[in-house]
Write a protein that holds these residues in place. Structure first.
Motif, PDB file in Angstrom:
ATOM      1  N   HIS A  34     -19.743 -27.699  18.452  1.00 42.84           N
ATOM      2  CA  HIS A  34     -20.701 -27.271  17.251  1.00 42.84           C
ATOM      3  C   HIS A  34     -21.689 -26.411  17.962  1.00 42.84           C
ATOM      4  O   HIS A  34     -22.252 -26.560  18.876  1.00 42.84           O
ATOM      5  CB  HIS A  34     -21.458 -28.703  16.572  1.00 42.84           C
ATOM      6  N   PRO A  55     -17.391 -34.882  19.278  1.00 40.70           N
ATOM      7  CA  PRO A  55     -18.436 -33.684  18.793  1.00 40.70           C
ATOM      8  C   PRO A  55     -19.301 -33.337  20.193  1.00 40.70           C
ATOM      9  O   PRO A  55     -19.756 -34.180  20.918  1.00 40.70           O
ATOM     10  CB  PRO A  55     -19.236 -34.592  18.009  1.00 40.70           C
ATOM     11  N   GLN A 115     -31.648 -32.389  20.361  1.00 43.81           N
ATOM     12  CA  GLN A 115     -32.385 -32.974  19.070  1.00 43.81           C
ATOM     13  C   GLN A 115     -30.902 -33.643  18.568  1.00 43.81           C
ATOM     14  O   GLN A 115     -30.849 -34.632  18.127  1.00 43.81           O
ATOM     15  CB  GLN A 115     -32.944 -32.230  17.936  1.00 43.81           C
ATOM     16  N   ALA A 116     -30.013 -32.698  18.325  1.00 42.52           N
ATOM     17  CA  ALA A 116     -28.580 -33.211  17.917  1.00 42.52           C
ATOM     18  C   ALA A 116     -27.954 -34.408  18.568  1.00 42.52           C
ATOM     19  O   ALA A 116     -27.332 -35.439  18.402  1.00 42.52           O
ATOM     20  CB  ALA A 116     -27.591 -32.068  17.753  1.00 42.52           C
ATOM     21  N   GLY A 139     -21.796 -30.141  21.593  1.00 35.87           N
ATOM     22  CA  GLY A 139     -22.792 -29.043  21.089  1.00 35.87           C
ATOM     23  C   GLY A 139     -22.454 -27.906  22.270  1.00 35.87           C
ATOM     24  O   GLY A 139     -22.374 -27.995  23.430  1.00 35.87           O
ATOM     25  N   THR A 145     -29.872 -37.527  18.162  1.00 39.40           N
ATOM     26  CA  THR A 145     -29.502 -38.129  16.499  1.00 39.40           C
ATOM     27  C   THR A 145     -28.148 -38.656  16.684  1.00 39.40           C
ATOM     28  O   THR A 145     -27.858 -38.794  15.524  1.00 39.40           O
ATOM     29  CB  THR A 145     -29.739 -37.275  15.589  1.00 39.40           C
ATOM     30  N   HIS A 146     -27.297 -38.611  17.773  1.00 37.81           N
ATOM     31  CA  HIS A 146     -25.860 -38.864  17.826  1.00 37.81           C
ATOM     32  C   HIS A 146     -25.017 -37.894  16.975  1.00 37.81           C
ATOM     33  O   HIS A 146     -23.875 -38.141  16.575  1.00 37.81           O
ATOM     34  CB  HIS A 146     -25.657 -40.126  17.554  1.00 37.81           C
ATOM     35  N   GLU A 147     -25.629 -36.839  16.646  1.00 36.85           N
ATOM     36  CA  GLU A 147     -24.682 -35.638  15.946  1.00 36.85           C
ATOM     37  C   GLU A 147     -23.663 -35.188  16.953  1.00 36.85           C
ATOM     38  O   GLU A 147     -22.394 -34.840  16.566  1.00 36.85           O
ATOM     39  CB  GLU A 147     -25.403 -34.623  15.333  1.00 36.85           C
ATOM     40  N   VAL A 148     -24.002 -35.064  18.194  1.00 33.28           N
ATOM     41  CA  VAL A 148     -22.773 -34.817  19.117  1.00 33.28           C
ATOM     42  C   VAL A 148     -23.138 -35.776  20.533  1.00 33.28           C
ATOM     43  O   VAL A 148     -24.296 -36.439  20.705  1.00 33.28           O
ATOM     44  CB  VAL A 148     -23.441 -33.372  19.673  1.00 33.28           C
ATOM     45  N   ASP A 149     -22.162 -35.668  21.376  1.00 39.57           N
ATOM     46  CA  ASP A 149     -21.960 -36.602  22.578  1.00 39.57           C
ATOM     47  C   ASP A 149     -22.304 -35.732  23.714  1.00 39.57           C
ATOM     48  O   ASP A 149     -22.127 -36.613  24.687  1.00 39.57           O
ATOM     49  CB  ASP A 149     -20.665 -37.389  22.351  1.00 39.57           C
ATOM     50  N   GLU A 204     -32.492 -27.268  19.806  1.00 34.32           N
ATOM     51  CA  GLU A 204     -31.511 -27.780  18.610  1.00 34.32           C
ATOM     52  C   GLU A 204     -30.312 -28.789  18.945  1.00 34.32           C
ATOM     53  O   GLU A 204     -30.337 -29.809  18.284  1.00 34.32           O
ATOM     54  CB  GLU A 204     -31.036 -26.633  17.730  1.00 34.32           C
TER      55      GLU A 204
END
Length: 383
Positions: A90, A62, A100-101, A64, A104-108, A97
Motif C-alpha cells: 500500500h 498488508p 498512522q495506518a 506500507g 490502526t492495523h491497516e498495515v502490518d 500517514e
C-alpha cells in the motif's frame, strides 16, 4: 478313534456374556445421537475448520511503502514487493500517514525510502532503508521480516543482472525443503488434528459411558448380573474401538482426498499405530469413568486431562522444542505427543521405523497403564 472334547461351560458362558455386553453397548451407541455426532460429525467440523479456516501461512500481508522521491531506483525497489504473492503493498505519501495506518492495523509493516535513497545508492555510499514492523504478534513479525529481506535480495539480483554483473555475496544460499516442499500449513495441521479427534472419540465418549450408567441407574442392574468386571470393561471398550476406527477412516479420507495431504507411509502402519493410541485413549476414558459417576464431571475431567493437553502440548500446533523445559517434561506424559509424531511422520515422511517404533512402544506402555488402572478400579461393588 478321536474323542471330541466338550467345550468348557464356564468359557462358553463367558463368551455369551461378553457378546451380550457388546450387543447391548452397540445398540446403545446406535440409539444415542451424541455418540454418532462425536465420532463422525465432530471430526468433519474440526477438519473443515482447521483445513479451511485456520492457516499458519502468512499471505497477502498488508505492507506500507513510503517513497519520498520518485526516482527510478526507488520505484524499482518498491516494485519488488508488488511481485511477491506474500505481500500486499500500500503506497503512502509520507511516513506519518504510514505510521498512522500501522497504528490502526491497516498495515502490518512499513518500508521507508528516504528522499536521498537514489543519491546515496549511485554514489556508492550506504543507502539505508527504514523498516518498521508491528511486533504485537511476534511470529507474524518474523515472517514479515523474512519476506522483506527476500524482496530486498530479489531486487539486488535483478539490479545486478541489469548492470551485466553478478551479485557479489560472501555466501550463496541454496535451500531445499524436505517432507513439505509446498510449505502448506494444512499438511502439518490436518495430520495432527487426527490425534485430537481420536482423543475426543476415545477419552470423552468412554469417560461418559459408565458415568451415564450410574446416572440412569442401569449400572446397579448390571452389577447384579453374572457378568464380570472384566467383561464389563471389554464390552464397553470394543464397540467404541470400532466407532473410533470409523472416525479414523473418515478423518484420513478427508485429509487425503479433500485437503490433498500426501500419505507417504503405509495404511497398515497408520492403522496399527492409531489402534494403539485409540486403545490408550479408551483406557484413559474408562479410568476417568470409574472415578466420576456424573456425566458432566466425567466430561470436564476428560477435556482437562486429555483434550486440552492433546491440543496444546502434543506438538499439533506449537513446537515442543520451543516450550519451557518444565513443560517439555510434562509432554512426555501425554500419549498424544507420541501419536502426533507418528502421524506427521507417516503422512509426510513415510515409514521411518525408528520414529514409528519408539513412539509405538510408548503408546503400548500407555495402553497397559490405563487399562490396568481401569481394571483395578472397576469392581462389582456399589461403593
Amino acid at each position: 478313534m478321536r474323542f471330541l472334547r466338550n467345550p468348557d461351560p464356564a468359557q462358553q458362558a463367558a463368551r455369551m456374556r461378553l457378546r451380550g455386553m457388546i450387543r447391548k453397548e452397540a445398540r446403545q451407541i446406535v440409539r444415542d445421537p451424541s455418540s454418532i455426532a462425536i465420532a463422525f460429525v465432530l471430526p468433519i467440523l474440526l477438519l473443515l475448520l482447521f483445513g479451511y479456516g485456520i492457516s499458519l501461512d502468512a499471505k497477502h500481508v498488508p505492507l506500507g511503502i513510503v517513497i519520498e522521491s520518485s526516482s527510478p531506483e526507488a520505484a524499482a525497489f518498491a516494485g519488488s514487493f508488488e511481485q511477491s504473492e506474500y505481500l500486499s503493498p500500500h503506497r503512502f505519501g509520507t511516513i506519518q500517514e504510514a505510521e498512522q495506518a500501522l497504528i490502526t492495523h491497516e498495515v502490518d509493516g512499513i518500508v521507508w525510502l528516504r528522499n536521498d535513497f537514489e543519491e546515496k545508492l549511485l554514489s556508492g555510499a550506504n543507502a539505508p532503508i527504514g523498516v518498521i514492523i508491528n511486533g504485537v504478534d511476534a511470529n507474524t513479525a518474523h515472517i514479515i521480516e523474512g519476506y522483506v529481506k527476500g524482496a530486498w535480495l530479489s531486487w539486488l539480483q535483478q539490479r545486478a543482472a541489469e548492470q551485466a554483473g553478478e551479485l557479489n555475496l560472501p555466501v550463496q544460499l541454496q535451500q531445499r525443503v524436505w517432507f513439505n516442499a509446498e510449505l502448506r500449513s494444512q499438511n502439518f495441521l490436518v495430520p495432527g488434528l487426527i490425534a485430537v479427534i481420536m482423543t475426543l472419540i476415545g477419552a470423552l465418549l468412554t469417560a461418559m459411558v459408565i458415568a451415564r450408567e450410574w446416572e440412569r441407574g442401569t449400572m446397579e442392574a448390571l452389577l447384579v448380573t453374572p457378568v464380570t468386571a472384566k467383561e464389563i470393561l471389554l464390552g464397553k471398550l470394543l464397540p467404541y474401538f470400532v466407532l473410533g476406527i470409523g472416525g479414523l477412516a473418515l478423518s484420513v479420507g478427508m485429509a487425503v482426498w479433500l485437503f490433498g495431504v500426501p500419505l507417504h507411509g503405509s495404511l497398515p502402519v497408520l492403522f496399527i499405530s492409531s489402534s494403539l493410541f485409540l486403545i490408550a485413549s479408551l483406557g484413559m476414558g474408562l479410568t476417568i469413568s470409574t472415578v466420576a459417576r456424573n456425566q458432566f464431571v466425567a466430561g470436564q475431567i476428560a477435556i482437562i486431562v486429555s483434550f486440552l493437553p492433546a491440543f496444546m502440548l502434543s506438538g499439533f500446533i506449537f513446537d515442543i522444542n520451543s516450550m519451557p523445559p518444565a513443560v517439555q517434561v510434562v509432554t512426555y506424559l501425554l500419549p498424544a505427543r507420541y501419536y502426533v509424531s507418528i502421524l506427521q511422520t507417516v503422512f509426510l515422511a513415510g515409514n521411518v521405523w525408528k520414529v514409528i517404533g519408539l513412539n509405538s512402544l510408548a503408546l503400548i506402555v500407555f495402553c497397559a497403564f490405563f487399562l490396568g488402572i481401569a481394571r483395578r478400579r472397576m469392581s462389582k461393588r456399589l461403593e
